[in-house]
Design an enzyme around this catalytic site. Structure first.
Site, PDB file in Angstrom:
ATOM      1  CG  ASP A 139      -2.163   0.875   0.909  1.00  0.00           C
ATOM      2  OD1 ASP A 139      -2.895   0.560  -0.040  1.00  0.00           O
ATOM      3  OD2 ASP A 139      -2.368   1.879   1.611  1.00  0.00           O
ATOM      4  CB  SER A 140       2.236   3.260  -2.108  1.00  0.00           C
ATOM      5  OG  SER A 140       1.487   2.734  -3.175  1.00  0.00           O
ATOM      6  CG  ASP A 144       4.561   7.591 -11.497  1.00  0.00           C
ATOM      7  OD1 ASP A 144       4.941   7.762 -10.323  1.00  0.00           O
ATOM      8  OD2 ASP A 144       4.491   6.473 -12.035  1.00  0.00           O
TER       9      ASP A 144
END
Ligand code: IMP
Length: 192
Positions: free
Chosen positions: A67-68, A144
């Protein structure tokens, strides 16, 4: 060859990152494409422990979950554990709007969990950086296009998957588990 690992995630890019980091150290990773239920919790560790309870380890190996989140100090650490919800609801544009006039430093944090052979281990990795004023680059996923790691001028999305994998929070979390995997892998079978 090391113990077999089965990575439960719905995200192919996360799996590819894990395969490249762990595969290079002799640990094959198999992808089990699954969306696991994420409880409302205030830490990534609590989410990872809950995910581990939903998966099964292969007979001689380990189940792997992750999990991030993106933590922005000027927003009180938000979106943090709510990162995927924020991305779905506000999107990158909404996050960038909330940041106008604020300090733009941010950290990506990943927690990886391994369970199998009666053991459970968590690894944590962090990469510090800042958030670009507008999205840049076509690679990667999630945040990103706006995340610029410290010491670099490109966003993760501009670096390509290999460049990102050298620095990423996930890679760092996985590297922290390699020593554990090496010591808990069974010795190679003798032949003859
Ligand atoms: P989760 O761990 O899949 O719940 O991810 C939380 C949110 O953070 C998702 O919206 C992901 O897209 C985003 N996220 C996690 N890791 C990364 C990353 O390496 N790059 C960009 N976004 C990420």
């Amino acid at each position: 060859m090391g113990a077999e690992l089965v990575f439960y995630t719905s995200n192919r890019a996360k799996y590819e990152e894990a395969r490249s980091v762990l595969g290079a150290r002799g640990f094959p990773v198999r992808w089990q494409r699954r969306s696991l239920v994420e409880p409302q919790a205030s830490t990534l560790e609590a989410v990872v422990r809950a995910k581990l309870r939903q998966v099964a380890a292969p007979p001689r190996g380990f189940a792997l979950v992750e999990d991030s989140g993106l933590f922005v100090p000027s927003l009180g650490g938000f979106p943090g554990v709510y990162s995927s919800y924020v991305l779905k609801t506000l999107g990158l544009e909404g996050l960038l709007r909330a940041l106008r006039g604020q300090r733009r430093n941010a950290s990506f944090v990943a927690v990886v969990g391994l369970a199998g052979r009666g053991m459970l281990r968590l690894g944590r990795g962090e990469v510090r950086g800042s958030l670009a004023p507008t999205p840049r680059g076509r690679g990667g996923f999630g945040f990103d296009p706006v995340f610029i790691p410290e010491g670099h001028s490109q966003t993760f999305a501009q670096m390509g998957s290999e460049g990102k994998a050298l620095l990423s929070h996930r890679t760092r979390a996985l590297r922290g588990l390699i020593r554990f995997l090496e010591t808990s892998s069974p010795p190679p079978r003798r032949t003859g």
